[in-house]
Motif scaffolding. Structure first.
Motif, mmCIF file in Angstrom:
data_model
loop_
_atom_site.group_PDB
_atom_site.id
_atom_site.type_symbol
_atom_site.label_atom_id
_atom_site.label_comp_id
_atom_site.label_asym_id
_atom_site.label_seq_id
_atom_site.Cartn_x
_atom_site.Cartn_y
_atom_site.Cartn_z
ATOM 1 N N ASN A 37 -0.804 -7.472 -8.342
ATOM 2 C CA ASN A 37 -2.027 -8.160 -7.923
ATOM 3 C C ASN A 37 -1.873 -8.929 -6.613
ATOM 4 N N ARG A 38 -0.809 -8.693 -5.886
ATOM 5 C CA ARG A 38 -0.628 -9.285 -4.558
ATOM 6 C C ARG A 38 -1.076 -8.237 -3.547
ATOM 7 N N THR A 39 -1.903 -8.619 -2.622
ATOM 8 C CA THR A 39 -2.434 -7.651 -1.664
ATOM 9 C C THR A 39 -1.818 -7.792 -0.284
ATOM 10 N N SER A 40 -0.682 -8.438 -0.203
ATOM 11 C CA SER A 40 -0.016 -8.599 1.087
ATOM 12 C C SER A 40 0.690 -7.307 1.486
ATOM 13 N N ASN A 41 0.936 -7.176 2.766
ATOM 14 C CA ASN A 41 1.687 -6.014 3.251
ATOM 15 C C ASN A 41 3.101 -6.014 2.691
ATOM 16 N N ALA A 42 3.696 -7.185 2.514
ATOM 17 C CA ALA A 42 5.051 -7.273 1.967
ATOM 18 C C ALA A 42 5.102 -6.702 0.546
ATOM 19 N N ALA A 43 4.110 -7.012 -0.277
ATOM 20 C CA ALA A 43 4.070 -6.479 -1.649
ATOM 21 C C ALA A 43 3.941 -4.963 -1.626
ATOM 22 N N MET A 44 3.110 -4.451 -0.729
ATOM 23 C CA MET A 44 2.930 -3.003 -0.628
ATOM 24 C C MET A 44 4.225 -2.312 -0.209
ATOM 25 N N VAL A 45 4.907 -2.870 0.768
ATOM 26 C CA VAL A 45 6.154 -2.274 1.253
ATOM 27 C C VAL A 45 7.242 -2.344 0.178
ATOM 28 N N LEU A 49 9.021 1.047 -1.349
ATOM 29 C CA LEU A 49 10.454 1.312 -1.223
ATOM 30 C C LEU A 49 11.211 1.283 -2.551
ATOM 31 N N ASN A 50 10.626 0.689 -3.570
ATOM 32 C CA ASN A 50 11.306 0.545 -4.853
ATOM 33 C C ASN A 50 11.265 1.872 -5.625
ATOM 34 N N PRO A 51 12.425 2.482 -5.880
ATOM 35 C CA PRO A 51 12.438 3.780 -6.574
ATOM 36 C C PRO A 51 12.039 3.680 -8.048
ATOM 37 N N PHE A 52 11.989 2.475 -8.603
ATOM 38 C CA PHE A 52 11.629 2.316 -10.008
ATOM 39 C C PHE A 52 10.134 2.106 -10.220
ATOM 40 N N VAL A 53 9.371 1.942 -9.148
ATOM 41 C CA VAL A 53 7.914 1.822 -9.249
ATOM 42 C C VAL A 53 7.333 3.233 -9.213
ATOM 43 N N LYS A 54 6.603 3.584 -10.241
ATOM 44 C CA LYS A 54 6.046 4.935 -10.367
ATOM 45 C C LYS A 54 4.594 4.970 -9.888
ATOM 46 N N ASN A 55 4.137 6.160 -9.539
ATOM 47 C CA ASN A 55 2.731 6.352 -9.186
ATOM 48 C C ASN A 55 1.864 6.151 -10.420
ATOM 49 N N SER A 56 0.691 5.597 -10.205
ATOM 50 C CA SER A 56 -0.275 5.430 -11.294
ATOM 51 C C SER A 56 -1.676 5.635 -10.733
ATOM 52 N N GLN A 118 1.511 -1.727 -5.600
ATOM 53 C CA GLN A 118 0.401 -2.232 -4.796
ATOM 54 C C GLN A 118 0.104 -1.359 -3.578
ATOM 55 N N ASP A 119 0.904 -0.343 -3.348
ATOM 56 C CA ASP A 119 0.687 0.550 -2.209
ATOM 57 C C ASP A 119 -0.290 1.650 -2.592
ATOM 58 N N VAL A 120 -1.442 1.681 -1.938
ATOM 59 C CA VAL A 120 -2.433 2.732 -2.196
ATOM 60 C C VAL A 120 -2.000 3.987 -1.469
ATOM 61 N N ARG A 121 -1.723 5.028 -2.224
ATOM 62 C CA ARG A 121 -1.236 6.292 -1.658
ATOM 63 C C ARG A 121 -2.406 7.151 -1.183
ATOM 64 N N ARG A 122 -3.450 7.238 -2.009
ATOM 65 C CA ARG A 122 -4.655 8.007 -1.642
ATOM 66 C C ARG A 122 -5.784 7.626 -2.590
ATOM 67 N N TRP A 123 -6.996 7.938 -2.165
ATOM 68 C CA TRP A 123 -8.143 7.751 -3.037
ATOM 69 C C TRP A 123 -9.147 8.851 -2.775
ATOM 70 N N GLU A 124 -9.960 9.113 -3.780
ATOM 71 C CA GLU A 124 -11.002 10.124 -3.651
ATOM 72 C C GLU A 124 -12.230 9.684 -4.431
ATOM 73 N N GLU A 125 -13.397 10.023 -3.911
ATOM 74 C CA GLU A 125 -14.630 9.707 -4.611
ATOM 75 C C GLU A 125 -14.803 10.700 -5.757
ATOM 76 N N ILE A 126 -15.187 10.179 -6.921
ATOM 77 C CA ILE A 126 -15.405 11.023 -8.097
ATOM 78 C C ILE A 126 -16.753 10.686 -8.718
ATOM 79 N N GLU A 127 -17.187 11.523 -9.629
ATOM 80 C CA GLU A 127 -18.429 11.283 -10.357
ATOM 81 C C GLU A 127 -18.187 10.249 -11.449
#
Length: 142
Positions: A37-45, A49-56, A118-127
């Motif tokens: 829930n931190r939206t800073s650039n540091a949190a995103m980076v 870089l953390n290999p234990f954080v998975k995509n969700s 916290q790093d947004v990889r991609r987004w897409e509009e859906i129904e």
């Protein structure tokens, strides 16, 4: 006598290695608790870089409220930065910051967002029908 000194040096080296190993392990495993829930650039980076954080995947309902804009390099087009609540398919809340490049988003649309922490990889509009039920219920409450 020199054997004893070498033994102490070896023990100190092993202890130092163990402390560094535990500190790095704690950093990798503990950082998602610090960055959530931190939206800073540091949190995103850190999450990137953390290999234990998975995509969700999380879901967002767009608004016309952006927090800032900036121009793309080499272009006069505006990029829009949004900060909003998102929800997992189970309805769990997460605050995210994401960017719409060169266009302002249309309000009341639904986005499926892939994140790595916290790093947004991609987004897409859906129904609306594609949004999981628990996430949709939370998005409609907003």
């Amino acid at each position: 006598m020199s054997v004893n000194k070498e033994g102490r040096v070896m023990k100190k080296s092993q202890s130092l290695f163990l402390v560094l190993f535990l500190a790095l392990g704690g950093l990798f495993f503990g950082s998602p608790l610090l960055t959530k829930n931190r939206t800073s650039n540091a949190a995103m980076v850190m999450d990137l870089l953390n290999p234990f954080v998975k995509n969700s995947t999380v879901y967002i309902k767009t608004t016309n409220e952006f927090i800032s804009t900036y121009k793309s390099q080499g272009s006069d087009e505006e990029n829009y930065v949004y900060e909003t609540n998102s929800f997992t398919e189970k309805g769990n809340n997460r605050t995210l910051k994401y960017i719409s490049f060169e266009k302002k988003l249309t309000p009341n649309k639904f986005l499926k967002v892939t994140t790595k922490g916290q790093d947004v990889r991609r987004w897409e509009e859906i129904e609306k029908s594609e949004v999981p039920e628990k996430a949709l219920k939370k998005l409609e409450e907003k």
